[in-house]
Design a protein around this motif. Sequence first.
Motif, PDB file in Angstrom:
ATOM      1  N   GLU A   1      -4.171  -1.407  -5.836  1.00 36.62           N
ATOM      2  CA  GLU A   1      -4.053  -1.917  -4.486  1.00 36.62           C
ATOM      3  C   GLU A   1      -2.867  -2.880  -4.448  1.00 36.62           C
ATOM      4  O   GLU A   1      -2.671  -3.681  -5.369  1.00 36.62           O
ATOM      5  CB  GLU A   1      -5.330  -2.658  -4.086  1.00 36.62           C
ATOM      6  CG  GLU A   1      -6.540  -1.763  -3.958  1.00 36.62           C
ATOM      7  CD  GLU A   1      -7.779  -2.532  -3.563  1.00 36.62           C
ATOM      8  OE1 GLU A   1      -7.680  -3.763  -3.349  1.00 36.62           O
ATOM      9  OE2 GLU A   1      -8.849  -1.921  -3.473  1.00 36.62           O
TER      10      GLU A   1
ATOM     11  N   ASN B   1      -8.142  -5.356  -8.161  1.00 37.01           N
ATOM     12  CA  ASN B   1      -7.791  -4.131  -8.885  1.00 37.01           C
ATOM     13  C   ASN B   1      -8.643  -3.956 -10.131  1.00 37.01           C
ATOM     14  O   ASN B   1      -9.091  -2.846 -10.437  1.00 37.01           O
ATOM     15  CB  ASN B   1      -6.306  -4.154  -9.252  1.00 37.01           C
ATOM     16  CG  ASN B   1      -5.416  -3.743  -8.098  1.00 37.01           C
ATOM     17  OD1 ASN B   1      -5.735  -2.826  -7.345  1.00 37.01           O
ATOM     18  ND2 ASN B   1      -4.285  -4.418  -7.945  1.00 37.01           N
TER      19      ASN B   1
ATOM     20  N   GLU C   1      -4.223   3.624 -10.291  1.00 37.18           N
ATOM     21  CA  GLU C   1      -3.732   3.366  -8.948  1.00 37.18           C
ATOM     22  C   GLU C   1      -4.130   1.954  -8.570  1.00 37.18           C
ATOM     23  O   GLU C   1      -5.286   1.558  -8.722  1.00 37.18           O
ATOM     24  CB  GLU C   1      -4.287   4.368  -7.939  1.00 37.18           C
ATOM     25  CG  GLU C   1      -3.650   4.229  -6.566  1.00 37.18           C
ATOM     26  CD  GLU C   1      -4.010   5.376  -5.642  1.00 37.18           C
ATOM     27  OE1 GLU C   1      -3.183   6.287  -5.489  1.00 37.18           O
ATOM     28  OE2 GLU C   1      -5.122   5.330  -5.076  1.00 37.18           O
TER      29      GLU C   1
ATOM     30  N   THR D   1       0.095  -7.784  -9.526  1.00 40.47           N
ATOM     31  CA  THR D   1      -1.047  -6.937  -9.185  1.00 40.47           C
ATOM     32  C   THR D   1      -1.969  -6.673 -10.374  1.00 40.47           C
ATOM     33  O   THR D   1      -3.032  -6.072 -10.204  1.00 40.47           O
ATOM     34  CB  THR D   1      -0.581  -5.574  -8.664  1.00 40.47           C
ATOM     35  OG1 THR D   1       0.177  -4.921  -9.696  1.00 40.47           O
ATOM     36  CG2 THR D   1       0.261  -5.701  -7.406  1.00 40.47           C
TER      37      THR D   1
ATOM     38  N   ARG E   1      -1.479   0.960  -1.507  1.00 37.45           N
ATOM     39  CA  ARG E   1      -1.720   1.343  -2.895  1.00 37.45           C
ATOM     40  C   ARG E   1      -0.422   1.810  -3.537  1.00 37.45           C
ATOM     41  O   ARG E   1       0.532   2.174  -2.857  1.00 37.45           O
ATOM     42  CB  ARG E   1      -2.775   2.441  -2.979  1.00 37.45           C
ATOM     43  CG  ARG E   1      -2.343   3.770  -2.372  1.00 37.45           C
ATOM     44  CD  ARG E   1      -3.466   4.804  -2.443  1.00 37.45           C
ATOM     45  NE  ARG E   1      -2.998   6.150  -2.140  1.00 37.45           N
ATOM     46  CZ  ARG E   1      -2.936   6.681  -0.933  1.00 37.45           C
ATOM     47  NH1 ARG E   1      -3.317   5.967   0.108  1.00 37.45           N
ATOM     48  NH2 ARG E   1      -2.497   7.914  -0.763  1.00 37.45           N
ATOM     49  N   ARG E   2      -0.439   1.801  -4.880  1.00 38.92           N
ATOM     50  CA  ARG E   2       0.715   2.280  -5.630  1.00 38.92           C
ATOM     51  C   ARG E   2       0.242   2.810  -6.976  1.00 38.92           C
ATOM     52  O   ARG E   2      -0.523   2.142  -7.676  1.00 38.92           O
ATOM     53  CB  ARG E   2       1.728   1.144  -5.838  1.00 38.92           C
ATOM     54  CG  ARG E   2       2.998   1.523  -6.584  1.00 38.92           C
ATOM     55  CD  ARG E   2       3.830   2.530  -5.787  1.00 38.92           C
ATOM     56  NE  ARG E   2       5.146   2.740  -6.365  1.00 38.92           N
ATOM     57  CZ  ARG E   2       6.284   2.280  -5.849  1.00 38.92           C
ATOM     58  NH1 ARG E   2       6.258   1.554  -4.735  1.00 38.92           N
ATOM     59  NH2 ARG E   2       7.431   2.525  -6.425  1.00 38.92           N
TER      60      ARG E   2
END
Length: 272
Positions: free
Chosen positions: A81, A151, A79, A119, A72-73
């Motif tokens: 994945e 996401n 947030e 993402t 994750r970030r």
Amino acid sequence: MRSRDALAAARKSLAAISDTPGLDAELLMAKAFGIERETLLLTCLEEPAPDAFEDLLGRRARGEPIAYILGRRAFWTIELEVGPGVLIPRPDSEALIEAALAQFGEAGPRSILDLGTGTGALLLASLDQWREARGIGIDRSERALAVAHANAERLGLSARADFRLGDWSEGITEQFDLILCNPPYIAAGAPLPVDVAEWEPPMALFSGPDGLDDYRRLAPLIGPRLDAQGLACVEIGAGQYDEVASLFAHEGLRTAARRDLAGRRRALLLSH
């Protein structure tokens, strides 16, 4: 070994490959415990280090990005994945959202196009910011689109986010209030940290001998897809503003810049 002592040893072992060895060690320890970092620091430092910590530490020591290990970030207010095969979102890219917020305010844009969505970071952060907006995210990587779809589902934004396989704006005919784009902009052969060069997808990093090949492709594509009163925010690398701005100015677009937290011109702003 107590977690406190294991963390101290880990900081030393990671110093050679990370700019933030202490933070990396704490995040890995928290993952090994299955808790958040804040909980670790407040309650678990005297506990025995979990067995899983050594494996996670070994992966980081071999250069695997911390975001891939954690899965994750954080980006803007959401947030995401993340995983191998997809570019890891950077805080520098938040300059594009900041520029859009300065332009549109709380009312926001209604239609958003995210070129090279990865993402889904830029599109999903925008949709989370502006709850009446809808958007399309384009990417040529099926792996990236799978991550972006996941996401959007997890964040409850899938009803307003349409992800499509494509090469930049091919197949898109409508115009948008806001266009976001973080293209590859690193020159082929440029030196990079191990956790970038050996792990993140080259197609999301490199763009020809001077790093400008994708800007040359994008320059004639942005204007036709941008609403008359719209804004396009395109990420650029350090020192690229003058050359990239001239490419888009040649297509009749007005150019400006927004700086990132380090003071670098990070977002190229385009309008009619």
